[in-house]
Scaffold this motif. Sequence first.
Motif, PDB file in Angstrom:
ATOM      1  N   GLY A 301      73.481   3.362  55.981  1.00  0.00           N
ATOM      2  CA  GLY A 301      72.112   2.936  56.264  1.00  0.00           C
ATOM      3  C   GLY A 301      72.100   1.558  56.896  1.00  0.00           C
ATOM      4  N   ASP A 302      71.000   1.234  57.545  1.00  0.00           N
ATOM      5  CA  ASP A 302      70.853  -0.085  58.148  1.00  0.00           C
ATOM      6  C   ASP A 302      70.575  -1.116  57.067  1.00  0.00           C
ATOM      7  OD1 ASP A 302      69.079   0.957  61.167  1.00  0.00           O
ATOM      8  OD2 ASP A 302      71.100   1.331  60.467  1.00  0.00           O
ATOM      9  N   PHE A 303      71.081  -2.327  57.269  1.00  0.00           N
ATOM     10  CA  PHE A 303      70.738  -3.420  56.369  1.00  0.00           C
ATOM     11  C   PHE A 303      70.406  -4.646  57.204  1.00  0.00           C
ATOM     12  CE2 PHE A 303      75.283  -2.949  56.748  1.00  0.00           C
ATOM     13  CZ  PHE A 303      75.782  -4.232  56.940  1.00  0.00           C
ATOM     14  N   LYS A 341      81.034  -5.701  48.360  1.00  0.00           N
ATOM     15  CA  LYS A 341      81.092  -5.183  46.996  1.00  0.00           C
ATOM     16  C   LYS A 341      82.293  -4.261  46.772  1.00  0.00           C
ATOM     17  CE  LYS A 341      76.092  -5.183  46.050  1.00  0.00           C
ATOM     18  NZ  LYS A 341      74.941  -4.307  45.668  1.00  0.00           N
ATOM     19  N   GLY A 342      82.894  -3.813  47.857  1.00  0.00           N
ATOM     20  CA  GLY A 342      84.035  -2.909  47.724  1.00  0.00           C
ATOM     21  C   GLY A 342      83.692  -1.453  47.872  1.00  0.00           C
ATOM     22  N   ASP A 343      82.403  -1.147  48.053  1.00  0.00           N
ATOM     23  CA  ASP A 343      81.987   0.243  48.232  1.00  0.00           C
ATOM     24  C   ASP A 343      81.339   0.471  49.591  1.00  0.00           C
ATOM     25  OD1 ASP A 343      79.653  -1.166  47.912  1.00  0.00           O
ATOM     26  OD2 ASP A 343      78.874   0.048  46.255  1.00  0.00           O
ATOM     27  N   GLY A 344      81.503  -0.491  50.486  1.00  0.00           N
ATOM     28  CA  GLY A 344      80.883  -0.394  51.808  1.00  0.00           C
ATOM     29  C   GLY A 344      79.516  -1.045  51.871  1.00  0.00           C
ATOM     30  N   THR A 345      79.074  -1.647  50.777  1.00  0.00           N
ATOM     31  CA  THR A 345      77.814  -2.382  50.782  1.00  0.00           C
ATOM     32  C   THR A 345      78.103  -3.858  50.508  1.00  0.00           C
ATOM     33  OG1 THR A 345      77.371  -2.030  48.427  1.00  0.00           O
ATOM     34  CG2 THR A 345      76.575  -0.348  49.960  1.00  0.00           C
ATOM     35  N   PHE A 346      77.053  -4.681  50.591  1.00  0.00           N
ATOM     36  CA  PHE A 346      77.229  -6.120  50.498  1.00  0.00           C
ATOM     37  C   PHE A 346      76.228  -6.729  49.527  1.00  0.00           C
ATOM     38  CE2 PHE A 346      78.650  -4.744  54.646  1.00  0.00           C
ATOM     39  CZ  PHE A 346      79.891  -5.338  54.753  1.00  0.00           C
ATOM     40  N   VAL A 347      76.622  -7.856  48.954  1.00  0.00           N
ATOM     41  CA  VAL A 347      75.738  -8.614  48.083  1.00  0.00           C
ATOM     42  C   VAL A 347      74.607  -9.205  48.919  1.00  0.00           C
ATOM     43  CG1 VAL A 347      75.563 -10.605  46.551  1.00  0.00           C
ATOM     44  CG2 VAL A 347      77.612  -9.150  46.488  1.00  0.00           C
ATOM     45  N   PHE A 348      73.394  -9.121  48.400  1.00  0.00           N
ATOM     46  CA  PHE A 348      72.244  -9.702  49.087  1.00  0.00           C
ATOM     47  C   PHE A 348      71.573 -10.692  48.149  1.00  0.00           C
ATOM     48  CE2 PHE A 348      67.898  -9.989  50.542  1.00  0.00           C
ATOM     49  CZ  PHE A 348      68.057 -10.094  51.910  1.00  0.00           C
TER      50      PHE A 348
END
Length: 400
Positions: A301-303, A341-348
């Motif tokens: 997804g877009d972020f 985060k290690g799962d393909g997502t990032f801390v926001f």
Amino acid sequence: MNRFPDRKRVSFSISAEQILIEMFDLKTGLLLLFSGLLLGCGEAPVAPDIFSLPVTYKVGKKPSAVIAHDMNNDGYHDMLVANSGDDTLNYLEGLGNGQFENAQTLGTGREPMAMTVADYNGDGSPDIALCNYGDGEVSIILGQKDGLFKLKANVKVGRLPISIVSGDFNNDEKIDLAVTLRFHKLIILLGVGDGTFKLAEAYKASGTPANLVAGDYNNDKNLDIAIAFNAVKVNFIRLYHGNGDGTFQSPIRIPGGHQSSFIINHDMNRDGILDLISSSTMTDSLTMYLGDGKGSFRAVGDFAGEKGPEHLFPGEFTGGPSPDLVVCNRRDGSISILEGKGDGTFVFPHFNYPVGRNPRALTGADFNQDGLVDLAVLLYDSQLLEIFLRKAPALQPIES
């Protein structure tokens, strides 16, 4: 729909329970005041103090591309900067201590916009391939053992070459090139092994190709190519699977993203499989595509990004075990570090660092041999290369 298109963006830090936000409306000239009570909100996150003050180097007009690579085989990273405004290439020799010397300036074709580095003639010295946007050619510049360079040849590829990547696409142990033309084509140049190339297949790539990256995405030992497109209504990337003989299969459309302008590959979720990340300067967003190792990708997804995110660089910057992502924000004069985060997502939210007006490109490497990845950023308007050296992490006290 944005009801206040001319309102100045506001950023602020929260350090008390009561805040007052002021916004100046550029259309009406009214000062708008907002006051509110914060419930359970701690302080806004502060960007980690991980960079020393930048050291700057003057480069040519309208610098558009930068590469860090050991060009003279001394074990230290050097810098290459392509300048589209005065048709030059700067070579800055790395000294191994985070400093660089202006070793050589070369003339190029018209409007060099992108470049790639590899050994094209098999002599053990890195060479350079430059996309000359203004004259439709790729310049092959051969490196010498003393770190100097000479032009080998110009290869005509077609109108408006915008991006280029190196790789052995036909498995003959000779480096080939892939080039995107601005409006509709992917061009393959097969290396002969002496620094010259043969024009091979041309593939349809409608949707205004902007950037490309090569990697083996289906684990068949053949290089594939992923392309980002930035036409107005495009909300996908395309994947061209390589056959291993210099030809490619019909492209696969991968949904996700919108008007993407840059793309990289990296294993962002630590599963041993390459993923793809694209950025869009038009929509101020980024998109993660997780690879399955079989040639397919799933868009997470877009972020949200900052204003005008474009060039991307993966690496370890926040001290965690997972890859982070550095983003070059063209329209707000900053770079962002997105903690993985290690799962393909990032801390926001992510961390922002001001760098100067109109940062156009960035790259990273260990410039001072301390084991930490440093950053190099190009400032388009001021003709500067900025070097940001990492600070050594603080030692933790030993408990008695």
